[in-house]
Design a protein around this motif. Structure first.
Motif, PDB file in Angstrom:
ATOM      1  N   SER A   1      -1.779  39.639 108.184  1.00  8.99           N
ATOM      2  CA  SER A   1      -1.817  38.231 107.761  1.00  8.99           C
ATOM      3  C   SER A   1      -0.690  37.964 106.768  1.00  8.99           C
ATOM      4  O   SER A   1      -0.025  38.896 106.294  1.00  8.99           O
ATOM      5  CB  SER A   1      -3.163  37.901 107.101  1.00  8.99           C
TER       6      SER A   1
ATOM      7  N   ILE B   1       2.120  37.268 104.120  1.00  7.03           N
ATOM      8  CA  ILE B   1       3.481  37.763 103.885  1.00  7.03           C
ATOM      9  C   ILE B   1       3.771  38.994 104.729  1.00  7.03           C
ATOM     10  O   ILE B   1       4.852  39.114 105.326  1.00  7.03           O
ATOM     11  CB  ILE B   1       3.667  38.073 102.379  1.00  7.03           C
TER      12      ILE B   1
ATOM     13  N   ASP C   1      -6.663  52.098 105.137  1.00  2.99           N
ATOM     14  CA  ASP C   1      -6.974  51.486 103.849  1.00  2.99           C
ATOM     15  C   ASP C   1      -6.064  52.176 102.832  1.00  2.99           C
ATOM     16  O   ASP C   1      -6.207  53.374 102.565  1.00  2.99           O
ATOM     17  CB  ASP C   1      -8.457  51.731 103.524  1.00  2.99           C
ATOM     18  N   VAL C   2      -5.119  51.427 102.279  1.00  3.03           N
ATOM     19  CA  VAL C   2      -4.085  52.052 101.445  1.00  3.03           C
ATOM     20  C   VAL C   2      -4.624  52.636 100.143  1.00  3.03           C
ATOM     21  O   VAL C   2      -3.927  53.406  99.472  1.00  3.03           O
ATOM     22  CB  VAL C   2      -2.925  51.067 101.103  1.00  3.03           C
TER      23      VAL C   2
ATOM     24  N   ASN D   1       3.093  46.266 100.822  1.00  8.93           N
ATOM     25  CA  ASN D   1       2.737  44.847 100.706  1.00  8.93           C
ATOM     26  C   ASN D   1       1.247  44.579 100.459  1.00  8.93           C
ATOM     27  O   ASN D   1       0.900  43.564  99.843  1.00  8.93           O
ATOM     28  CB  ASN D   1       3.178  44.130 101.995  1.00  8.93           C
TER      29      ASN D   1
ATOM     30  N   SER E   1       5.656  42.801  94.667  1.00  3.23           N
ATOM     31  CA  SER E   1       5.130  42.523  93.336  1.00  3.23           C
ATOM     32  C   SER E   1       4.770  41.041  93.299  1.00  3.23           C
ATOM     33  O   SER E   1       4.191  40.506  94.251  1.00  3.23           O
ATOM     34  CB  SER E   1       6.165  42.917  92.282  1.00  3.23           C
TER      35      SER E   1
ATOM     36  N   TYR F   1      -5.199  41.433  88.358  1.00  6.13           N
ATOM     37  CA  TYR F   1      -4.070  41.232  89.295  1.00  6.13           C
ATOM     38  C   TYR F   1      -2.731  41.334  88.559  1.00  6.13           C
ATOM     39  O   TYR F   1      -1.818  42.060  88.987  1.00  6.13           O
ATOM     40  CB  TYR F   1      -4.221  39.865  89.962  1.00  6.13           C
TER      41      TYR F   1
ATOM     42  N   LYS G   1       0.430  44.091  88.957  1.00  6.53           N
ATOM     43  CA  LYS G   1       1.828  43.757  89.263  1.00  6.53           C
ATOM     44  C   LYS G   1       2.755  44.265  88.158  1.00  6.53           C
ATOM     45  O   LYS G   1       3.885  44.702  88.428  1.00  6.53           O
ATOM     46  CB  LYS G   1       1.982  42.249  89.487  1.00  6.53           C
TER      47      LYS G   1
ATOM     48  N   GLY H   1       6.865  33.832  94.304  1.00  4.39           N
ATOM     49  CA  GLY H   1       6.111  32.807  93.582  1.00  4.39           C
ATOM     50  C   GLY H   1       4.939  32.397  94.456  1.00  4.39           C
ATOM     51  O   GLY H   1       4.171  33.250  94.905  1.00  4.39           O
TER      52      GLY H   1
ATOM     53  N   ILE I   1       3.519  31.466  97.818  1.00  3.79           N
ATOM     54  CA  ILE I   1       3.800  31.516  99.254  1.00  3.79           C
ATOM     55  C   ILE I   1       2.513  31.099  99.971  1.00  3.79           C
ATOM     56  O   ILE I   1       1.417  31.520  99.577  1.00  3.79           O
ATOM     57  CB  ILE I   1       4.209  32.949  99.678  1.00  3.79           C
TER      58      ILE I   1
ATOM     59  N   THR J   1      -0.220  31.426 102.026  1.00  4.98           N
ATOM     60  CA  THR J   1      -0.953  32.463 102.762  1.00  4.98           C
ATOM     61  C   THR J   1      -2.441  32.360 102.411  1.00  4.98           C
ATOM     62  O   THR J   1      -2.807  31.642 101.476  1.00  4.98           O
ATOM     63  CB  THR J   1      -0.460  33.882 102.381  1.00  4.98           C
ATOM     64  N   PRO J   2      -3.283  33.152 103.089  1.00  4.34           N
ATOM     65  CA  PRO J   2      -4.722  33.091 102.781  1.00  4.34           C
ATOM     66  C   PRO J   2      -5.059  33.464 101.331  1.00  4.34           C
ATOM     67  O   PRO J   2      -6.063  33.003 100.797  1.00  4.34           O
ATOM     68  CB  PRO J   2      -5.330  34.118 103.748  1.00  4.34           C
ATOM     69  N   ILE J   3      -4.235  34.286 100.668  1.00  3.17           N
ATOM     70  CA  ILE J   3      -4.613  34.787  99.335  1.00  3.17           C
ATOM     71  C   ILE J   3      -4.717  33.651  98.312  1.00  3.17           C
ATOM     72  O   ILE J   3      -5.476  33.757  97.350  1.00  3.17           O
ATOM     73  CB  ILE J   3      -3.604  35.880  98.854  1.00  3.17           C
ATOM     74  N   ASN J   4      -3.944  32.581  98.500  1.00  7.19           N
ATOM     75  CA  ASN J   4      -3.912  31.505  97.493  1.00  7.19           C
ATOM     76  C   ASN J   4      -4.237  30.145  98.114  1.00  7.19           C
ATOM     77  O   ASN J   4      -3.723  29.109  97.678  1.00  7.19           O
ATOM     78  CB  ASN J   4      -2.532  31.467  96.806  1.00  7.19           C
TER      79      ASN J   4
HETATM   80  P1  NAD Z   1      -2.973  38.014 102.423  1.00  5.73           P
HETATM   81  O1  NAD Z   1      -4.353  38.038 101.889  1.00  5.73           O
HETATM   82  O2  NAD Z   1      -2.682  37.213 103.630  1.00  5.73           O
HETATM   83  O3  NAD Z   1      -2.425  39.475 102.690  1.00  5.73           O
HETATM   84  C1  NAD Z   1      -2.889  40.635 102.072  1.00  5.73           C
HETATM   85  C2  NAD Z   1      -3.029  41.682 103.139  1.00  5.73           C
HETATM   86  O4  NAD Z   1      -3.412  42.921 102.543  1.00  5.73           O
HETATM   87  C3  NAD Z   1      -4.103  41.306 104.167  1.00  5.73           C
HETATM   88  O5  NAD Z   1      -3.551  41.431 105.458  1.00  5.73           O
HETATM   89  C4  NAD Z   1      -5.187  42.341 103.945  1.00  5.73           C
HETATM   90  O6  NAD Z   1      -5.883  42.694 105.126  1.00  5.73           O
HETATM   91  C5  NAD Z   1      -4.374  43.507 103.403  1.00  5.73           C
HETATM   92  N1  NAD Z   1      -5.176  44.464 102.645  1.00  5.73           N
HETATM   93  C6  NAD Z   1      -6.103  44.218 101.692  1.00  5.73           C
HETATM   94  N2  NAD Z   1      -6.644  45.360 101.261  1.00  5.73           N
HETATM   95  C7  NAD Z   1      -6.045  46.355 101.959  1.00  5.73           C
HETATM   96  C8  NAD Z   1      -6.177  47.762 101.967  1.00  5.73           C
HETATM   97  N3  NAD Z   1      -7.066  48.384 101.167  1.00  5.73           N
HETATM   98  N4  NAD Z   1      -5.390  48.484 102.804  1.00  5.73           N
HETATM   99  C9  NAD Z   1      -4.499  47.864 103.622  1.00  5.73           C
HETATM  100  N5  NAD Z   1      -4.340  46.536 103.658  1.00  5.73           N
HETATM  101  C10 NAD Z   1      -5.109  45.795 102.834  1.00  5.73           C
HETATM  102  O7  NAD Z   1      -2.070  37.534 101.192  1.00  5.73           O
HETATM  103  P2  NAD Z   1      -0.477  37.573 101.004  1.00  5.73           P
HETATM  104  O8  NAD Z   1      -0.139  36.422 100.170  1.00  5.73           O
HETATM  105  O9  NAD Z   1       0.211  37.760 102.299  1.00  5.73           O
HETATM  106  O10 NAD Z   1      -0.309  38.872 100.096  1.00  5.73           O
HETATM  107  C11 NAD Z   1       0.582  39.933 100.424  1.00  5.73           C
HETATM  108  C12 NAD Z   1       1.161  40.511  99.144  1.00  5.73           C
HETATM  109  O11 NAD Z   1       1.972  39.518  98.507  1.00  5.73           O
HETATM  110  C13 NAD Z   1       0.115  40.935  98.104  1.00  5.73           C
HETATM  111  O12 NAD Z   1       0.524  42.141  97.489  1.00  5.73           O
HETATM  112  C14 NAD Z   1       0.157  39.800  97.109  1.00  5.73           C
HETATM  113  O13 NAD Z   1      -0.238  40.202  95.813  1.00  5.73           O
HETATM  114  C15 NAD Z   1       1.632  39.440  97.150  1.00  5.73           C
HETATM  115  N6  NAD Z   1       1.953  38.111  96.638  1.00  5.73           N
HETATM  116  C16 NAD Z   1       1.541  36.976  97.284  1.00  5.73           C
HETATM  117  C17 NAD Z   1       1.879  35.737  96.759  1.00  5.73           C
HETATM  118  C18 NAD Z   1       1.495  34.459  97.419  1.00  5.73           C
HETATM  119  O14 NAD Z   1       1.748  33.387  96.838  1.00  5.73           O
HETATM  120  N7  NAD Z   1       0.929  34.442  98.599  1.00  5.73           N
HETATM  121  C19 NAD Z   1       2.617  35.660  95.571  1.00  5.73           C
HETATM  122  C20 NAD Z   1       2.995  36.828  94.939  1.00  5.73           C
HETATM  123  C21 NAD Z   1       2.665  38.053  95.486  1.00  5.73           C
END
Ligand code: NAD
Length: 269
Positions: free
Chosen positions: A17, A19, A67-68, A94, A153, A167, A171, A198, A200, A202-205
């Motif tokens: 999903s 990023i 699972d990382v 990631n 990060s 969180y 980071k 910053g 992006i 995605t589902p996280i935010n």
């Molecule tokens: P997301 O929730 O879409 O992606 C996170 C992914 O990590 C998901 O696919 C999830 O299944 C996977 N994941 C969770 N736990 C896991 C595990 N134990 N093992 C393997 N995979 C696992 O959100 P995103 O925004 O795509 O986040 C990706 C990265 O970008 C994260 O590290 C997040 O902190 C970082 N980030 C995102 C934003 C933003 O605005 N979206 C900003 C800064 C940083």
């Protein structure tokens, strides 16, 4: 897109999903064979859909569960990829999650879950990647660097974030993990850098962009006045993985529409 990653094998963690999915698509379009990692069975269909988009567009890759935060699963992931493709050239660290809470109400479980995935997960994957880079040695036919690691990060390695202390701490830890690895392994031609996104989309935010009011409020933090897309991060990940960035290591690259120039100060007040 130029095939700047042709012949290279890239593992992208958390790529079912957001990023990670965007980065996997961009890297495959740049010629890498991509490993689309997902954490648990429930996320496999999403990983399969990402891989289908990649192969439909002419790219190559596989999906792989891991699972990382689990040492045995990370060791197996890298062993399986090396057995199938011969080596690993690029790790995109990631995978990440949030468990938000006021600090005085934060449970140890919320703290441990975020640190285990966001920070320990990056440690475990980086260690296996570096072990493989050292075992294999240079591959000058595909890259000037022996191996490349990109840590996902956040602007929150710089900007403190109340209500999200677990969180932001993860980071901040990634910053030192990345810089210390770049220092320790630079002479082995291993490059390690961070991408600091910053906001992006995605589902996280989701809460920050799903309503017009939320999006409008978010824009007050972003001078460039748009939310970022996974493709923005994918473009940077390709550059940082390719020889076009061969002299960049130990760097945190902010990609945030200007969030870290602090819009709130723009009127000089
Ligand atoms: P997301 O929730 O879409 O992606 C996170 C992914 O990590 C998901 O696919 C999830 O299944 C996977 N994941 C969770 N736990 C896991 C595990 N134990 N093992 C393997 N995979 C696992 O959100 P995103 O925004 O795509 O986040 C990706 C990265 O970008 C994260 O590290 C997040 O902190 C970082 N980030 C995102 C934003 C933003 O605005 N979206 C900003 C800064 C940083």
């Amino acid at each position: 897109m130029d095939q700047v990653l042709k012949g290279q094998i890239a593992i992208i963690t958390g790529a079912s999903s957001g990023i990670g999915a965007g980065v996997a698509k961009s890297m495959a379009a740049a010629g890498a064979t991509v490993v689309v990692n997902y954490p648990v069975e429930a996320t496999k269909p999403a990983a399969d859909a990402v891989l289908k988009e990649i192969t439909d567009a002419g790219g190559n890759g596989i999906v792989a569960q891991c699972d990382v935060s689990k040492e045995d699963q990370v060791i197996k992931l890298f062993a399986d990829v090396v057995a199938q493709f011969g080596t690993v050239d690029i790790l995109i660290n990631n995978a990440g999650l949030q468990r938000d809470s006021k600090f005085d109400e934060m449970t140890l479980d919320q703290w441990n879950t975020v640190i285990s995935v966001n920070l320990t997960g990056q440690f475990l994957c980086a260690r296996e990647a570096i072990r493989e880079f050292l075992r294999r040695g240079p591959r000058p036919e595909v890259s000037a660097a022996t191996g490349k690691i990109i840590c996902m990060s956040s602007v929150h390695e710089l900007i403190p974030w109340g209500g999200h202390v677990n969180y932001a701490t993860s980071k901040g830890g990634i910053k030192m993990l990345m810089q210390s690895l770049a220092q320790e392994y630079g002479d082995r031609k291993i490059r390690v850098n961070s991408i600091c996104p910053g906001a992006i989309q995605t589902p996280i935010n989701k809460a920050a962009w799903e309503t017009p009011q939320a999006l409008n409020s978010l824009m007050s933090l972003i001078p460039y006045n748009r939310i970022g897309q996974p493709q923005d991060i994918g473009n940077l990940a390709v550059f940082l993985s390719s020889d076009q960035s061969d002299y960049i290591t130990g760097a945190s690259i902010f990609i945030d529409g200007g969030m870290t120039v602090f819009e709130g100060f723009s009127t000089g007040g």
